[in-house]
Design a protein around this motif. Structure first.
Motif, PDB file in Angstrom:
ATOM      1  N   LEU C 313       0.798  -1.318  -0.118  1.00  0.00           N
ATOM      2  CA  LEU C 313       0.067  -0.184  -0.087  1.00  0.00           C
ATOM      3  C   LEU C 313       0.907   1.325  -0.152  1.00  0.00           C
ATOM      4  CD1 LEU C 313      -2.827  -1.088   2.453  1.00  0.00           C
ATOM      5  CD2 LEU C 313      -2.784  -0.745   0.013  1.00  0.00           C
ATOM      6  N   ARG C 314       1.970   1.336   0.798  1.00  0.00           N
ATOM      7  CA  ARG C 314       2.591   2.409   0.982  1.00  0.00           C
ATOM      8  C   ARG C 314       3.399   2.671  -0.464  1.00  0.00           C
ATOM      9  NH1 ARG C 314       7.061   1.290   4.876  1.00  0.00           N
ATOM     10  NH2 ARG C 314       5.424  -0.175   5.693  1.00  0.00           N
ATOM     11  N   ALA C 315       3.904   1.490  -1.021  1.00  0.00           N
ATOM     12  CA  ALA C 315       4.485   1.754  -2.181  1.00  0.00           C
ATOM     13  C   ALA C 315       3.725   2.131  -3.403  1.00  0.00           C
ATOM     14  CB  ALA C 315       5.240   0.290  -2.590  1.00  0.00           C
ATOM     15  N   THR C 316       2.544   1.681  -3.312  1.00  0.00           N
ATOM     16  CA  THR C 316       1.397   2.103  -4.294  1.00  0.00           C
ATOM     17  C   THR C 316       1.206   3.615  -4.311  1.00  0.00           C
ATOM     18  OG1 THR C 316       0.361   0.085  -4.316  1.00  0.00           O
ATOM     19  CG2 THR C 316      -0.897   1.886  -5.122  1.00  0.00           C
ATOM     20  N   LEU C 317       0.922   4.119  -2.769  1.00  0.00           N
ATOM     21  CA  LEU C 317       0.825   5.600  -2.806  1.00  0.00           C
ATOM     22  C   LEU C 317       2.006   6.289  -2.999  1.00  0.00           C
ATOM     23  CD1 LEU C 317      -1.116   5.413   0.768  1.00  0.00           C
ATOM     24  CD2 LEU C 317      -2.243   5.960  -1.644  1.00  0.00           C
ATOM     25  N   THR C 318       3.249   5.958  -2.653  1.00  0.00           N
ATOM     26  CA  THR C 318       4.499   6.669  -3.114  1.00  0.00           C
ATOM     27  C   THR C 318       4.579   6.916  -4.470  1.00  0.00           C
ATOM     28  OG1 THR C 318       5.381   5.783  -1.186  1.00  0.00           O
ATOM     29  CG2 THR C 318       6.806   6.769  -2.795  1.00  0.00           C
ATOM     30  N   SER C 319       4.160   5.797  -5.131  1.00  0.00           N
ATOM     31  CA  SER C 319       4.248   5.632  -6.863  1.00  0.00           C
ATOM     32  C   SER C 319       3.323   6.654  -7.254  1.00  0.00           C
ATOM     33  CB  SER C 319       3.955   4.384  -7.349  1.00  0.00           C
ATOM     34  OG  SER C 319       5.328   3.398  -7.389  1.00  0.00           O
ATOM     35  N   LEU C 320       2.274   6.740  -6.723  1.00  0.00           N
ATOM     36  CA  LEU C 320       1.130   7.486  -7.366  1.00  0.00           C
ATOM     37  C   LEU C 320       1.709   9.135  -7.070  1.00  0.00           C
ATOM     38  CD1 LEU C 320      -2.137   5.790  -6.143  1.00  0.00           C
ATOM     39  CD2 LEU C 320      -1.383   6.528  -8.721  1.00  0.00           C
ATOM     40  N   GLY C 321       2.181   9.487  -5.849  1.00  0.00           N
ATOM     41  CA  GLY C 321       2.739  10.652  -5.533  1.00  0.00           C
ATOM     42  C   GLY C 321       3.525  11.223  -6.300  1.00  0.00           C
ATOM     43  N   VAL C 322       4.818  10.237  -6.667  1.00  0.00           N
ATOM     44  CA  VAL C 322       5.674  10.538  -7.498  1.00  0.00           C
ATOM     45  C   VAL C 322       5.531  10.811  -8.779  1.00  0.00           C
ATOM     46  CG1 VAL C 322       7.828   9.668  -8.381  1.00  0.00           C
ATOM     47  CG2 VAL C 322       7.553   9.417  -5.994  1.00  0.00           C
ATOM     48  N   GLY C 323       4.538   9.688  -9.449  1.00  0.00           N
ATOM     49  CA  GLY C 323       3.851   9.941 -10.736  1.00  0.00           C
ATOM     50  C   GLY C 323       3.210  11.264 -10.944  1.00  0.00           C
ATOM     51  N   LEU C 324       2.303  11.387  -9.844  1.00  0.00           N
ATOM     52  CA  LEU C 324       1.525  12.803  -9.936  1.00  0.00           C
ATOM     53  C   LEU C 324       2.306  13.901 -10.086  1.00  0.00           C
ATOM     54  CD1 LEU C 324      -1.459  12.177  -7.572  1.00  0.00           C
ATOM     55  CD2 LEU C 324      -1.720  12.536 -10.091  1.00  0.00           C
ATOM     56  N   SER C 325       3.444  13.987  -9.139  1.00  0.00           N
ATOM     57  CA  SER C 325       4.231  15.132  -9.104  1.00  0.00           C
ATOM     58  C   SER C 325       4.817  15.411 -10.479  1.00  0.00           C
ATOM     59  CB  SER C 325       5.088  15.263  -8.007  1.00  0.00           C
ATOM     60  OG  SER C 325       4.634  14.603  -6.685  1.00  0.00           O
ATOM     61  N   ALA C 326       5.405  14.322 -10.724  1.00  0.00           N
ATOM     62  CA  ALA C 326       6.347  14.351 -12.028  1.00  0.00           C
ATOM     63  C   ALA C 326       5.687  14.688 -13.324  1.00  0.00           C
ATOM     64  CB  ALA C 326       7.099  12.917 -12.085  1.00  0.00           C
ATOM     65  N   ALA C 327       4.444  14.037 -13.391  1.00  0.00           N
ATOM     66  CA  ALA C 327       3.427  14.230 -14.299  1.00  0.00           C
ATOM     67  C   ALA C 327       3.002  15.982 -14.267  1.00  0.00           C
ATOM     68  CB  ALA C 327       2.307  13.528 -14.241  1.00  0.00           C
ATOM     69  N   CYS C 328       2.840  16.317 -13.177  1.00  0.00           N
ATOM     70  CA  CYS C 328       2.561  17.630 -13.254  1.00  0.00           C
ATOM     71  C   CYS C 328       3.615  18.580 -13.646  1.00  0.00           C
ATOM     72  CB  CYS C 328       2.345  18.279 -11.859  1.00  0.00           C
ATOM     73  SG  CYS C 328       0.624  17.569 -11.130  1.00  0.00           S
ATOM     74  N   ILE C 329       4.860  18.430 -13.273  1.00  0.00           N
ATOM     75  CA  ILE C 329       6.032  19.353 -13.738  1.00  0.00           C
ATOM     76  C   ILE C 329       6.242  18.993 -15.168  1.00  0.00           C
ATOM     77  CG2 ILE C 329       8.331  19.480 -13.427  1.00  0.00           C
ATOM     78  CD1 ILE C 329       8.217  18.805 -10.539  1.00  0.00           C
TER      79      ILE C 329
END
Lengths: 331, 232, 517
Positions: C313-329
């Motif tokens: 669960l933690r890895a999924t959330l981390t991945s989503l967080g990183v993915g969302l931030s990277a995609a925004c930038i």
């Protein structure tokens, strides 16, 4: 609301006390501190013995940790580096960053007596060819049999350019064949399915059933025995002997926490650290453990002979040996 | 020349049902509110849409099994009548042979068509370098070389100014006179219909509500739905 | 007039900031290494270098060629046909991009390897294996990019073709080819760069050091030999090869203006012949045969091994967080770059923008990470900012995937709206809200999604800046594999693939809802 406030105060005060405590920063390889590695348990265990905080920094592997250190030089945040092996220690000492450990060397339970002033060992294992008993009835009995055997029975090796076991096998070949190792590699080549970037990929291909053999450690069957209750995967005993990997830790001379780092190295040789090694790192402990090892470790292959270059030999020759390997196999 | 008998077609929620007769050599305008099915009517005749039921005949022949290419019609759209990467001459030449294998007589035919529509000096230009009216002239030239007896116009001049629209209509009327074409033209401009057409079909909610001679269409005693549309 | 000038200068600030950020990041990565190489007296011109460059070019060229040769007929078939399962298949086409190399490789090996269902057909080790894996990753991406273009062809073109009696080859020649020809150089250079940068595929399926690419050699010289002199020479070679390639490809990219589709409902009249049907069925079957069996293998290996745990669960959330931030930038940078390129950019500026877009693919991540580290470590504790650096590196790596759907759409929107907006005095935030966001919603969503997928599957950035407790799904997979937990790793890989599929479904739902509005 008051609950939230209380927990906030608790968090703040925790942060303040954490700040006040001494912090020991240890560079290591990633899998040591991952979910299933011994890192978190060892941290808790050591923190009980000192009023301090252990901070792990997991970096790819031992080579990556050493490279990070080289890039940082005197600016390094590390107080201690854990996870180099004896093929890297001479190179590490040459950086001039490491200090002597002053721990009693006789505490080290390695196959050969420990003599290094800069590094102390925490675990070890011999490299071994692991084979699938369901696919291979007659495993090779020597490195020579592996080299000259049936090329349809393949093995997966790790690439020495990117992997510690890969480099270990290169050194194994060198220590058995010496000047003739290029020829031996040439003969072995048709048996090698591929060279993977790391141990994980090689072992993944092996358990997927791609090959009957993989280069791993003598301790690998113990994992399958303990965690999966199967004796399907076994280590082949080689008559020339097995190359040894010893994992070590050393302290940074210029660290403000040098005393604490020294304390950690001494702690490393005690059951408080060693008990977590066998079934978390799947290596043999290089120090005192409280409990006897699980039965499976009793069955671990005991090599007739231990092969090991000195750190200096590896440091001096590694580049040349690697180039030889590269040139032999890429033609 | 064109006969539609109970031709049914469904576009999303709207069920259309067309009955229509266009006589040979007639210039009929098709007028009606947006979304009433005017363009669909042309698409059915050209074969771009397939009716659910009913009979569609061109020159007395049932078109049910006839592909767009084999129907005796040329159609000019409001937009995208030419291929942007091909020059004017090639765009017209495609009307004779998609393989672009042409003999001298055909080449002369293309040249004279381009001259007839006033594009003689633009033959090697790309359509993107031309104005809106000039782009539509390419389509007219292509219809000329295709030489089909029927011309379907789907709001072809909507984007042009009044003077230019009149000029283009004159060009079409001139060609109609020379070749005896049967023309069906969808338009939003009652003035254009009044100027060019001899008959007007009023389309409303997927049906041909009325077909009247042009004078009757614009007369004071025209049916109420027509006068409402013309006022609104 | 004053307002106009202000607007211009704001435009300039935006593009300068974006280009400065990207080129600065690349320069910070490369210059320290170059300096170290200079100090140590560049070395590394030996017989090994041309061999490595030769192999790099050969495998990348062949991978690109085959990916496109398959992708073009497949995209044409998809554009022409509606069939049961078409949408699901297309969504699956986005999944390979999100898979860490090792997951895809195990899937491919599970099907075509020695123990696989189709084992023995050909060897998956050696050049053929590298090509197969690269086609697996890149062909579906190329199909999606080509299809976006084919979908933009106005319906009148096909109607006109039908009236003029075009056969399928003529439809291809006059209608389809001119559209896709303008995007093929861009797609080809993207695939080429991805294959040049490919690391795990080359090592695992290459079969040995005879298959060594520049990327592998750079990694070796940075890591094992710690030889900046050699690394900088190799990196220069990579920069030269890839940079020249990108600039050449740019010369062939024709800026076809995008025609807005005036008729919403598209019916095709070509391809009705039995032969064309057979060809289309064959093309789609071949693509499905390349993509689906390895995915089914991943599904089967993973389905019984998904154990919901804290770590997962933690890895999924981390991945989503990183993915969302990277995609925004990435989206922000891509938007600024594409917007500027769409406004009468000079040839030189256009080339700079193209290079900036592909910078993180041209310069190996290992080089960037090393350089950033050298610059940053004296002034800050880099491990504390590991998350930020991973996000930035991922954002740069995702940039070309944001660009490809965004640029044509922006160019088109500018063409259509600029004058009207200027005449209405509509600018700044008001224009963004009223005009740009609504009309660009679809390409923006697609670009965002592609960027997110690329960062979800990335392992290189995180392994370069690793820090304790910062674990994404790909790094969890590696950690599990590193601890003998191959089954658990298969389960995690399936979670990653499913996550990606869910995101694609969501994005398509979003971008479609405005069609029906």
């Amino acid at each position: 609301m008051s609950k939230l406030f209380a927990s906030l105060v608790a968090l703040l005060s925790f942060a303040i006390t954490a700040e006040a405590k001494e912090t020991l920063t240890i560079y290591t390889y990633e899998s040591f501190v991952s979910e299933w590695g011994p890192g978190a348990k060892i941290k808790a265990s050591f923190e009980k013995t000192c009023d301090c905080t252990v901070e792990w920094l997991g970096l790819g592997d031992g080579v990556a940790a050493l490279n990070r250190l080289k890039l940082e030089g005197a600016n390094t945040k590390a107080d201690l580096v854990l996870g180099l092996d004896t093929s890297l220690t001479a190179e590490a000492v040459a950086t001039g960053l490491f200090g002597k450990h002053n721990v009693d060397k006789s505490l080290a339970k390695t196959p050969e007596a420990w003599t290094d002033d800069y590094f102390m060992p925490y675990d070890y294992a011999h490299f071994a060819v692991i084979y699938d008993t369901e696919k291979m009835k007659v495993p090779p009995k020597s490195l020579d049999e592996l080299v000259n055997g049936d090329p349809t029975q393949k093995i997966v090796l790790e690439d020495p350019r990117s992997s510690t076991p890969g480099l270990g096998f290169l050194l194994w070949m060198k220590s058995v064949y010496g000047d003739k190792s290029a020829d031996a590699w040439k003969k072995l080549q048709p048996r090698v399915l591929t060279f993977t970037p790391g141990w994980s990929e090689a072992y993944g291909l092996f358990t997927k059933g791609e090959v009957p053999m993989v280069l791993s450690y003598t301790t690998s069957p113990a994992y399958h025995e303990v965690a999966e209750k199967t004796s399907r995967f076994q280590a082949a005993t080689f008559s020339e002997g097995h190359y040894l990997q010893i994992e070590v830790a050393g302290l940074i001379e210029a660290s403000p926490e040098k005393a604490l780092a020294q304390k950690f190295l001494a702690f490393m040789m005690t059951p408080g650290f060693q008990d977590f090694i066998p079934t978390n790192n799947w290596m043999l402990p290089a120090g005192e453990t409280k409990d006897a090892l699980p039965d499976a470790f009793g069955k671990v292959v005991k090599p007739v002979k231990t092969l090991l270059f000195t750190p200096d030999e590896v440091f001096k020759n590694r580049r040349a040996w690697m180039d030889e390997w590269l040139n032999t196999l890429s033609k | 020349m064109i006969t539609l008998e109970a031709v049914q077609f469904r576009y999303e929620a709207m069920l259309m049902n067309f009955d229509l007769n266009v006589a040979r050599g007639e210039f009929m305008a098709v007028i009606g509110p947006s979304g009433s099915g005017k363009s669909t009517l042309l698409s059915l005749i050209a074969g771009f849409e397939t009716p659910l039921s009913g009979t569609l005949k061109i020159a007395g022949i049932d078109m049910a099994e006839t592909s767009p290419a084999d129907r005796a019609v040329s159609m000019i759209f409001q937009d995208n009548n030419s291929f942007a990467h091909l020059d004017v001459w090639t765009n017209v030449a495609l009307g004779i042979s998609p393989r672009l294998k042409l003999d001298d007589a055909q080449r002369r035919l293309i040249d004279s068509a381009l001259e007839r529509v006033g594009l003689k000096t633009y033959t090697s230009r790309k359509p993107t370098e031309l104005s809106g009216g000039e782009k539509q002239r390419i389509a007219i030239a292509r219809a000329l070389v295709r030489d089909k007896p029927m011309l379907l116009l789907d709001e072809p001049f909507t984007a042009l100014g009044p003077a230019l629209r009149r000029e283009m209509l004159d060009l079409i009327l001139g060609i109609q006179k020379e070749r005896g074409l049967t023309i069906l033209m969808v338009t939003h401009q009652p003035k254009d219909a009044k100027y060019a057409a001899s008959k007007i079909a009023f389309v409303d909610a997927g049906r041909i509500a009325h077909v009247l001679p042009t004078e009757a269409f614009f007369a004071g005693d025209a049916p109420r739905d027509i006068s409402a549309y013309l006022k609104g | 007039m004053v307002e106009h000038l202000e607007q211009m200068s704001f435009q300039n600030i935006k593009i300068t900031a974006a280009l400065g950020f990207i080129l600065g990041a690349v320069a910070f990565g490369f210059l320290p290494l170059l300096w170290l190489g200079f100090v140590n007296g560049f070395s590394g011109f030996d017989a090994y270098l041309p061999r490595v460059v030769g192999f790099t070019l050969k495998q990348a060229f062949l991978s690109t060629l085959f990916s496109l040769l398959i992708a073009i007929p497949v995209a044409l078939a998809f554009a022409r046909r509606q069939f049961w399962g078409r949408d699901a298949l297309l969504k699956l086409f986005s999944v390979p991009l999100a898979l860490p190399a090792i997951v895809a490789i195990l899937g491919i090996v599970g099907v075509y390897g020695n123990n696989g269902a189709f084992g023995g057909l050909f060897s998956v080790y050696g050049l053929s294996g590298i090509l197969l894996a690269h086609i697996f990753f890149n062909m579906p991406m190329a199909v999606r990019l080509l299809l976006t273009r084919l979908d933009a062809i106005p319906a009148e073109n096909f109607r006109l073709g039908a009236q003029l009696g075009f056969t399928s080859p003529q439809v291809f020649r006059f209608i389809e080819w001119p559209q896709i020809a303008s995007v093929i150089p861009g797609i080809a250079s993207l695939i080429f760069l991805l294959c040049t940068a490919s690391f795990a595929v080359v090592l695992i399926l290459g079969g040995g050091p005879q298959a060594t690419t520049l990327e592998v050699a750079i990694y070796q010289s940075l890591r094992v030999d710690f030889d900046p002199a050699r690394a900088s020479i190799l990196a220069l070679a990579q920069l030269a090869v890839c940079g020249v390639l990108v600039l050449i490809a740019g010369q062939f990219t024709r800026e076809n203006s995008v025609f807005p589709r005036t008729l919403s409902k598209l019916r095709r009249f070509d391809g009705e012949s039995a032969l064309m049907r057979m060809l289309d069925i064959a093309a789609i079957s071949i693509a499905a045969l390349i993509i689906l069996p390895p995915m089914v293998n991943i599904l089967i290996a993973g389905i019984t091994n998904i154990h919901v745990s804290d770590a997962l669960l933690r890895a999924t959330l981390t991945s989503l967080g990183v993915g969302l931030s990277a995609a925004c930038i990435s989206l922000l940078l891509g938007w600024v770059l594409a917007d500027r390129a769409a406004q009468h950019a000079t040839k030189a500026l256009r080339a700079v923008i193209a290079l900036a877009c592909l910078a993180a693919l041209i310069m190996p991540p290992a080089v960037l990470a090393t350089g950033w580290f050298v610059i940053l470590s004296p002034i800050a504790d880099v491990s504390r900012y590991a998350v930020l650096l991973v996000i930035i590196l991922n954002a740069l790596m995702a940039l070309p995937f944001v660009w490809s759907p965004l640029f044509p759409a922006i160019a088109d929107a500018r063409l259509r709206h600029d004058r009207l907006c200027a005449s209405l005095g509509l600018s700044g935030f008001a224009r963004l809200k009223l005009i740009d966001l609504p009309t660009l919603r679809k390409p923006l969503a697609l670009g965002f999604l592609m960027a997110m997928i690329v960062s979800l599957g990335d392992l290189s950035a995180i392994s370069l800046f690793g820090s304790a407790g910062f674990i994404t799904l790909p790094s969890l997979i590696m950690a599990e594999m590193g601890h003998y937990r191959m089954d658990a790793a298969a389960g995690t890989a399936l979670v990653l693939a499913a996550l990606c599929f869910a995101l694609i479904t969501l994005a398509q739902y979003w971008s479609r809802s405005d069609d029906h509005a």
